[in-house]
Design a protein around this motif. Structure first.
Motif, PDB file in Angstrom:
ATOM      1  N   MET A   1      39.596  44.909  14.232  1.00 25.91           N
ATOM      2  CA  MET A   1      39.707  46.271  13.711  1.00 25.91           C
ATOM      3  C   MET A   1      41.145  46.611  13.353  1.00 25.91           C
ATOM      4  O   MET A   1      41.410  47.291  12.349  1.00 25.91           O
ATOM      5  N   GLY A   2      42.098  46.145  14.155  1.00 24.65           N
ATOM      6  CA  GLY A   2      43.499  46.363  13.829  1.00 24.65           C
ATOM      7  C   GLY A   2      43.895  45.681  12.530  1.00 24.65           C
ATOM      8  O   GLY A   2      44.621  46.250  11.705  1.00 24.65           O
ATOM      9  N   ALA A   3      43.406  44.448  12.325  1.00 26.42           N
ATOM     10  CA  ALA A   3      43.710  43.727  11.093  1.00 26.42           C
ATOM     11  C   ALA A   3      43.106  44.429   9.888  1.00 26.42           C
ATOM     12  O   ALA A   3      43.734  44.525   8.816  1.00 26.42           O
ATOM     13  N   ARG A   4      41.893  44.944  10.049  1.00 33.08           N
ATOM     14  CA  ARG A   4      41.257  45.672   8.941  1.00 33.08           C
ATOM     15  C   ARG A   4      42.050  46.925   8.586  1.00 33.08           C
ATOM     16  O   ARG A   4      42.267  47.230   7.412  1.00 33.08           O
ATOM     17  N   ALA A   5      42.475  47.661   9.600  1.00 32.10           N
ATOM     18  CA  ALA A   5      43.234  48.891   9.354  1.00 32.10           C
ATOM     19  C   ALA A   5      44.560  48.585   8.668  1.00 32.10           C
ATOM     20  O   ALA A   5      45.006  49.326   7.777  1.00 32.10           O
ATOM     21  N   ALA A   6      45.204  47.481   9.074  1.00 31.21           N
ATOM     22  CA  ALA A   6      46.506  47.146   8.515  1.00 31.21           C
ATOM     23  C   ALA A   6      46.412  46.690   7.064  1.00 31.21           C
ATOM     24  O   ALA A   6      47.330  46.923   6.262  1.00 31.21           O
ATOM     25  N   THR A   7      45.309  46.033   6.702  1.00 35.85           N
ATOM     26  CA  THR A   7      45.185  45.483   5.347  1.00 35.85           C
ATOM     27  C   THR A   7      44.416  46.383   4.396  1.00 35.85           C
ATOM     28  O   THR A   7      44.362  46.091   3.198  1.00 35.85           O
ATOM     29  N   ARG A   8      43.828  47.470   4.881  1.00 40.69           N
ATOM     30  CA  ARG A   8      43.025  48.333   4.015  1.00 40.69           C
ATOM     31  C   ARG A   8      43.823  48.891   2.832  1.00 40.69           C
ATOM     32  O   ARG A   8      43.324  48.876   1.695  1.00 40.69           O
ATOM     33  N   PRO A   9      45.053  49.398   3.021  1.00 42.01           N
ATOM     34  CA  PRO A   9      45.800  49.895   1.849  1.00 42.01           C
ATOM     35  C   PRO A   9      46.019  48.820   0.797  1.00 42.01           C
ATOM     36  O   PRO A   9      45.956  49.086  -0.406  1.00 42.01           O
ATOM     37  N   LEU A  10      46.273  47.582   1.227  1.00 38.48           N
ATOM     38  CA  LEU A  10      46.466  46.493   0.278  1.00 38.48           C
ATOM     39  C   LEU A  10      45.181  46.180  -0.475  1.00 38.48           C
ATOM     40  O   LEU A  10      45.202  45.915  -1.681  1.00 38.48           O
ATOM     41  N   ARG A  11      44.042  46.206   0.237  1.00 37.85           N
ATOM     42  CA  ARG A  11      42.758  45.935  -0.423  1.00 37.85           C
ATOM     43  C   ARG A  11      42.447  47.005  -1.455  1.00 37.85           C
ATOM     44  O   ARG A  11      41.958  46.722  -2.547  1.00 37.85           O
ATOM     45  N   ARG A  12      42.727  48.264  -1.120  1.00 33.82           N
ATOM     46  CA  ARG A  12      42.464  49.350  -2.070  1.00 33.82           C
ATOM     47  C   ARG A  12      43.327  49.210  -3.312  1.00 33.82           C
ATOM     48  O   ARG A  12      42.873  49.440  -4.433  1.00 33.82           O
ATOM     49  N   LEU A  13      44.583  48.813  -3.128  1.00 28.94           N
ATOM     50  CA  LEU A  13      45.478  48.639  -4.266  1.00 28.94           C
ATOM     51  C   LEU A  13      45.019  47.478  -5.127  1.00 28.94           C
ATOM     52  O   LEU A  13      45.015  47.539  -6.357  1.00 28.94           O
ATOM     53  N   HIS A  14      44.596  46.406  -4.477  1.00 26.33           N
ATOM     54  CA  HIS A  14      44.224  45.193  -5.199  1.00 26.33           C
ATOM     55  C   HIS A  14      42.955  45.365  -6.015  1.00 26.33           C
ATOM     56  O   HIS A  14      42.838  44.826  -7.113  1.00 26.33           O
TER      57      HIS A  14
END
Length: 390
Positions: A368-381
């Protein structure tokens, strides 16, 4: 991240049953439960029937004795019903009518089956264009529930269930390429006292030998998703309604049904029929320690199921989703901080945390921590209409 699978491993593992798991990732939390004797990382293509059968036979050879086979998703339940006969030399599992799980797991095919049987359900239709969707909204109003008709297949990043509140959002969601179609369902107002679920196990004679009723107090996503906080509740009317339906269908195996009370006509209406283990099944452990998974295992291995009594009021919490769901309920004015804290303190069982099995909880927190940390990058991508960036 499937907490139902972890619940299955713990339920039978605590009863002394050697447990083996097939997982999609080597660090899947459930794979590292202390109750797992062995696990395999495998993500087969369900359309490759021969490949899946070969893989399961290979696993059976490594286990070295007959095992009880539990599917934890719709694709697995459908596969076993349609192609599982050649596996019975190595595995034990229920045998419903071969075409029934696909009909029940399909959202629109389930609706049509309910219509044929006279089972109360929300009105629904299939659409392939914004115009068709608009006609349905004109008839039933907003909000509208949008569902993938066969959610076990690749939904191209779509949620399996979405509540749509206006015409523009509905039109955008229903602009589909090719001949793809979505199911639209009439929205029935929910909330505490309206959302119910039934978990049961039916033996080879289609007798419901273990059955429980609960109410959904919060869900994720809010109002339309999986149970994040559930409570065991007595409801004799709904219990009779559900067991009668299973008898009429000649269903065999574990089942998870979702209902919503419609105050307009005073009926419990079937929203979803899951022909397999429900993720929140651990809510229902009776005074003898029996849940639907243990009931199924004992029956399939020819053992008697100990008699127990119900434990109404027992509560089940999904720790990684309920705080997110609670935030939405708070924004809607349906939940306060104190009432949320009180509801969490009253929980009897959690999806991930267990004193006797801590590693899955720790791995869930890391995921869950990894998902939260990478979510902004996924949205941008993957932002629609924008050039992809790294």
């Amino acid at each position: 991240m499937h907490h139902g699978g972890l619940g299955l491993i713990r339920s039978l593992g605590r009863a002394g049953v050697p447990m083996y798991a097939v997982q999609e990732h080597r660090y899947a939390p459930a794979a590292h439960s202390r109750y797992v004797r062995g696990h395999w990382v495998w993500r087969p293509d369900a359309q490759d029937v021969d490949g899946v059968l070969r893989g399961l036979r290979g696993i059976a050879e490594r286990i070295g004795r007959t095992a009880v086979l539990f599917p934890t998703d719709d694709a697995g339940a459908i596969f076993l019903a349609e192609h599982g006969n050649s596996l019975r030399e190595w595995f034990s599992f229920p045998q419903p009518p071969h075409d029934l799980p696909r009909l029940l797991a399909g959202k629109y095919t389930m609706y049509r089956l309910c219509q044929a049987l006279g089972v109360p359900c929300a009105q629904a239709t299939m659409v392939g264009s914004p115009d068709e969707a608009g006609e349905f909204a004109d008839r039933f109003g907003f909000p509208v529930v949008v569902k993938l008709p066969t959610p076990w297949r690749n939904g191209a990043g779509r949620r399996s269930t979405t509540i749509v509140h206006d015409r523009a959002e509905l039109a955008e969601l229903c602009r589909l390429p090719g001949d793809q179609r979505l199911m639209l369902q009439e929205y029935l107002p929910g909330g505490i006292g309206h959302d119910w679920f039934f978990h049961g196990y039916c033996d080879a004679e289609a007798r419901c030998t273990a059955s429980f009723v609960g109410t959904k107090e919060r869900s994720y996503p809010a109002h339309a998703g999986l149970t994040s906080l559930g409570r065991w509740a007595e409801n004799a009317e709904l219990h009779r309604h559900a067991t009668d339906l299973l008898h009429r269908l000649d269903f065999r195996g574990i089942v998870d049904l979702d209902f919503r009370w419609d105050a307009r006509d005073g009926q419990y209406k079937l929203l979803d029929f899951n022909p397999r283990l429900g993720a929140q099944f651990r809510l229902f452990e009776d005074s003898a320690g029996v849940d639907v998974a243990l009931a199924a295992y004992l029956d399939l291995t020819g053992q008697a199921t100990p008699a127990g009594t119900s434990v109404p009021g027992r509560r089940f919490l999904v720790e990684n989703y309920d705080p997110i769901a609670a935030l939405r309920y708070w924004r809607d004015g349906r939940l306060g901080l104190r009432s949320w804290a009180d509801s969490v303190r009253a929980v009897d069982e959690t999806a991930w945390y267990a004193r006797d099995d801590l590693t899955p909880f720790a791995l869930m927190c890391l995921w869950m921590g990894a998902r939260a940390a990478t979510r902004p990058l996924r949205r941008l991508h993957f932002r629609p209409g924008k050039e992809k960036k790294v």
